[in-house]
Scaffold this motif. Structure first.
Motif, PDB file in Angstrom:
ATOM      1  N   VAL A 285     -45.622  -3.604  61.410  1.00 38.79           N
ATOM      2  CA  VAL A 285     -45.096  -4.994  60.574  1.00 38.79           C
ATOM      3  C   VAL A 285     -45.668  -6.263  61.224  1.00 38.79           C
ATOM      4  CG1 VAL A 285     -43.862  -6.130  58.773  1.00 38.79           C
ATOM      5  CG2 VAL A 285     -43.545  -3.724  59.429  1.00 38.79           C
ATOM      6  N   ARG A 286     -46.396  -7.087  60.642  1.00 39.93           N
ATOM      7  CA  ARG A 286     -46.844  -8.351  61.314  1.00 39.93           C
ATOM      8  C   ARG A 286     -46.696  -9.459  60.098  1.00 39.93           C
ATOM      9  NH1 ARG A 286     -52.475  -7.651  63.519  1.00 39.93           N
ATOM     10  NH2 ARG A 286     -51.795  -9.549  64.831  1.00 39.93           N
ATOM     11  N   GLY A 287     -46.912 -10.605  60.597  1.00 40.98           N
ATOM     12  CA  GLY A 287     -47.140 -11.797  59.656  1.00 40.98           C
ATOM     13  C   GLY A 287     -48.437 -11.775  58.990  1.00 40.98           C
ATOM     14  N   ARG A 288     -48.517 -12.260  57.896  1.00 42.07           N
ATOM     15  CA  ARG A 288     -49.682 -12.419  56.979  1.00 42.07           C
ATOM     16  C   ARG A 288     -50.785 -13.011  57.978  1.00 42.07           C
ATOM     17  NH1 ARG A 288     -50.832 -17.540  55.973  1.00 42.07           N
ATOM     18  NH2 ARG A 288     -48.935 -18.981  55.759  1.00 42.07           N
ATOM     19  N   THR A 289     -52.005 -13.028  57.506  1.00 40.25           N
ATOM     20  CA  THR A 289     -53.133 -13.185  58.080  1.00 40.25           C
ATOM     21  C   THR A 289     -53.256 -14.846  58.670  1.00 40.25           C
ATOM     22  OG1 THR A 289     -54.577 -11.796  56.984  1.00 40.25           O
ATOM     23  CG2 THR A 289     -55.818 -13.506  57.981  1.00 40.25           C
ATOM     24  N   ALA A 290     -53.341 -15.006  59.861  1.00 40.64           N
ATOM     25  CA  ALA A 290     -53.435 -16.298  60.531  1.00 40.64           C
ATOM     26  C   ALA A 290     -51.919 -17.032  60.539  1.00 40.64           C
ATOM     27  CB  ALA A 290     -54.148 -17.365  59.774  1.00 40.64           C
TER      28      ALA A 290
ATOM     29  N   GLN B 107     -42.329 -11.822  50.769  1.00 40.28           N
ATOM     30  CA  GLN B 107     -42.972 -12.429  51.876  1.00 40.28           C
ATOM     31  C   GLN B 107     -44.403 -11.560  52.020  1.00 40.28           C
ATOM     32  OE1 GLN B 107     -40.614 -12.446  55.486  1.00 40.28           O
ATOM     33  NE2 GLN B 107     -42.640 -12.682  56.978  1.00 40.28           N
ATOM     34  N   ALA B 108     -45.355 -12.418  52.348  1.00 36.45           N
ATOM     35  CA  ALA B 108     -46.907 -11.644  52.952  1.00 36.45           C
ATOM     36  C   ALA B 108     -46.735 -11.136  54.184  1.00 36.45           C
ATOM     37  CB  ALA B 108     -47.846 -12.721  52.379  1.00 36.45           C
ATOM     38  N   ILE B 109     -47.227  -9.977  54.421  1.00 32.33           N
ATOM     39  CA  ILE B 109     -47.271  -9.342  55.653  1.00 32.33           C
ATOM     40  C   ILE B 109     -48.455  -8.682  55.823  1.00 32.33           C
ATOM     41  CG2 ILE B 109     -44.611  -8.776  55.826  1.00 32.33           C
ATOM     42  CD1 ILE B 109     -45.291  -6.143  55.384  1.00 32.33           C
ATOM     43  N   ARG B 110     -48.423  -8.134  57.124  1.00 35.26           N
ATOM     44  CA  ARG B 110     -49.739  -7.187  57.469  1.00 35.26           C
ATOM     45  C   ARG B 110     -49.194  -5.865  58.010  1.00 35.26           C
ATOM     46  NH1 ARG B 110     -53.676 -10.157  61.549  1.00 35.26           N
ATOM     47  NH2 ARG B 110     -51.484 -11.298  61.739  1.00 35.26           N
ATOM     48  N   LEU B 111     -49.898  -4.843  57.711  1.00 37.13           N
ATOM     49  CA  LEU B 111     -49.453  -3.517  58.150  1.00 37.13           C
ATOM     50  C   LEU B 111     -50.690  -3.097  59.148  1.00 37.13           C
ATOM     51  CD1 LEU B 111     -47.680  -1.560  55.495  1.00 37.13           C
ATOM     52  CD2 LEU B 111     -46.511  -2.758  57.286  1.00 37.13           C
TER      53      LEU B 111
ATOM     54  N   ASN C  89     -55.835  -3.005  59.869  1.00 44.77           N
ATOM     55  CA  ASN C  89     -55.083  -3.347  59.135  1.00 44.77           C
ATOM     56  C   ASN C  89     -55.130  -2.453  57.710  1.00 44.77           C
ATOM     57  OD1 ASN C  89     -53.963  -5.477  60.714  1.00 44.77           O
ATOM     58  ND2 ASN C  89     -55.589  -6.763  60.328  1.00 44.77           N
ATOM     59  N   LEU C  90     -54.101  -2.499  57.038  1.00 42.74           N
ATOM     60  CA  LEU C  90     -53.982  -1.845  55.628  1.00 42.74           C
ATOM     61  C   LEU C  90     -54.917  -2.865  54.941  1.00 42.74           C
ATOM     62  CD1 LEU C  90     -52.928   0.401  54.035  1.00 42.74           C
ATOM     63  CD2 LEU C  90     -51.073  -1.258  53.349  1.00 42.74           C
ATOM     64  N   HIS C  91     -55.596  -2.718  54.113  1.00 45.75           N
ATOM     65  CA  HIS C  91     -56.522  -3.513  53.214  1.00 45.75           C
ATOM     66  C   HIS C  91     -56.961  -2.918  52.090  1.00 45.75           C
ATOM     67  CE1 HIS C  91     -60.480  -6.053  53.870  1.00 45.75           C
ATOM     68  NE2 HIS C  91     -60.916  -5.248  53.149  1.00 45.75           N
ATOM     69  N   SER C  92     -57.189  -3.656  50.991  1.00 51.64           N
ATOM     70  CA  SER C  92     -57.680  -3.249  49.934  1.00 51.64           C
ATOM     71  C   SER C  92     -58.687  -4.369  49.420  1.00 51.64           C
ATOM     72  CB  SER C  92     -56.749  -3.203  48.926  1.00 51.64           C
ATOM     73  OG  SER C  92     -57.005  -2.432  47.755  1.00 51.64           O
ATOM     74  N   HIS C  93     -59.690  -4.028  48.432  1.00 48.16           N
ATOM     75  CA  HIS C  93     -60.734  -4.723  47.676  1.00 48.16           C
ATOM     76  C   HIS C  93     -61.237  -3.961  46.727  1.00 48.16           C
ATOM     77  CE1 HIS C  93     -62.513  -2.163  51.239  1.00 48.16           C
ATOM     78  NE2 HIS C  93     -62.298  -1.106  50.369  1.00 48.16           N
ATOM     79  N   ARG C  94     -62.123  -4.566  46.043  1.00 46.32           N
ATOM     80  CA  ARG C  94     -62.165  -3.923  44.695  1.00 46.32           C
ATOM     81  C   ARG C  94     -63.587  -2.974  44.635  1.00 46.32           C
ATOM     82  NH1 ARG C  94     -59.485  -6.797  41.152  1.00 46.32           N
ATOM     83  NH2 ARG C  94     -59.003  -9.025  41.558  1.00 46.32           N
TER      84      ARG C  94
ATOM     85  N   ASP D 260     -56.178  -8.176  53.765  1.00 50.63           N
ATOM     86  CA  ASP D 260     -55.263  -7.406  54.710  1.00 50.63           C
ATOM     87  C   ASP D 260     -53.660  -7.840  54.441  1.00 50.63           C
ATOM     88  OD1 ASP D 260     -57.450  -6.451  56.101  1.00 50.63           O
ATOM     89  OD2 ASP D 260     -57.053  -7.723  57.805  1.00 50.63           O
ATOM     90  N   ASP D 261     -53.415  -8.673  53.538  1.00 52.32           N
ATOM     91  CA  ASP D 261     -52.183  -9.152  53.190  1.00 52.32           C
ATOM     92  C   ASP D 261     -51.442  -8.622  52.071  1.00 52.32           C
ATOM     93  OD1 ASP D 261     -52.581 -11.084  55.277  1.00 52.32           O
ATOM     94  OD2 ASP D 261     -53.129 -12.880  53.840  1.00 52.32           O
ATOM     95  N   TRP D 262     -50.200  -8.197  52.300  1.00 44.20           N
ATOM     96  CA  TRP D 262     -49.346  -7.429  51.299  1.00 44.20           C
ATOM     97  C   TRP D 262     -48.303  -8.285  50.918  1.00 44.20           C
ATOM     98  CZ3 TRP D 262     -51.521  -3.057  48.729  1.00 44.20           C
ATOM     99  CH2 TRP D 262     -52.549  -2.744  49.078  1.00 44.20           C
ATOM    100  N   THR D 263     -47.828  -8.283  49.608  1.00 41.16           N
ATOM    101  CA  THR D 263     -46.244  -9.002  49.418  1.00 41.16           C
ATOM    102  C   THR D 263     -45.255  -7.876  49.411  1.00 41.16           C
ATOM    103  OG1 THR D 263     -47.368 -10.719  48.328  1.00 41.16           O
ATOM    104  CG2 THR D 263     -45.111 -10.521  47.910  1.00 41.16           C
ATOM    105  N   VAL D 264     -44.083  -8.115  50.232  1.00 47.07           N
ATOM    106  CA  VAL D 264     -43.353  -7.151  50.002  1.00 47.07           C
ATOM    107  C   VAL D 264     -42.374  -7.392  48.793  1.00 47.07           C
ATOM    108  CG1 VAL D 264     -40.908  -6.254  51.252  1.00 47.07           C
ATOM    109  CG2 VAL D 264     -43.182  -7.183  52.748  1.00 47.07           C
TER     110      VAL D 264
END
Length: 172
Positions: A33-38, A51-55, A63-68, A92-96
């Protein structure tokens, strides 16, 4: 368990696949578990609900990622692993999504993609070769029982001293 390995999708983005498995003894199911991008996130800082995080996948550094792109089996939104050495992009950012103030280790949570609003989900669709029996992980537009996640194994950091003081001495 959220799982990945260096096997790429044969369609869609062609990025590293992300699947669901039930085996507890597979090191490819460990994520950091990491902080959001940048953003910088200090070790021991509790994660707030909302909070937004990265996995970041420990074995591959993606990083866990999604797109269309459409996911290969269900046609929902593709979820992949992307980037190099933990560096990727804003997708790569996901909200918990959780019910209290903080993400508590034993509680179920949801992860909502910050850019496309889908929920990280796993349903019954299973892959054949080369990842036979693993379930498709994808993004779903609606929240449901298929998008609750719970931390199972790992290394857990104690809350920082500053957090402990804030939590127990909020009146100061």
């Amino acid at each position: 368990r959220l799982h990945s390995h260096d096997v790429r999708y044969g369609s869609g983005s062609g990025q590293q696949s992300v699947t669901g498995v039930s085996a507890a003894d597979d090191g490819n199911s460990y994520w950091r578990v990491r902080g959001r991008t940048a953003a910088v996130c200090q070790r021991g800082t509790p994660v707030r609900c909302g909070q937004a995080i990265r996995l970041t996948h420990l074995s591959t550094g993606r990083n866990l990622h999604s797109h269309r792109f459409a996911s290969p089996l269900s046609g929902n939104q593709e979820v992949s692993a992307f980037g190099e050495a933990g560096e990727g992009d804003y997708l790569d950012d996901w909200t918990v999504v959780c019910s209290g103030t903080y993400w508590v280790r034993d509680d179920e949570v949801r992860f909502q993609h910050t850019s496309t609003d889908v929920f990280l989900s796993v349903t019954g669709e299973q892959y054949g070769r080369p990842i036979n029996g693993q379930k498709e992980v994808h993004g779903m537009a609606a929240s449901s029982q298929n998008n609750y996640w719970k931390v199972m194994e790992g290394i857990f950091m104690q809350p920082s001293e500053a957090f402990k003081a804030e939590r127990y001495h909020a009146e100061l």
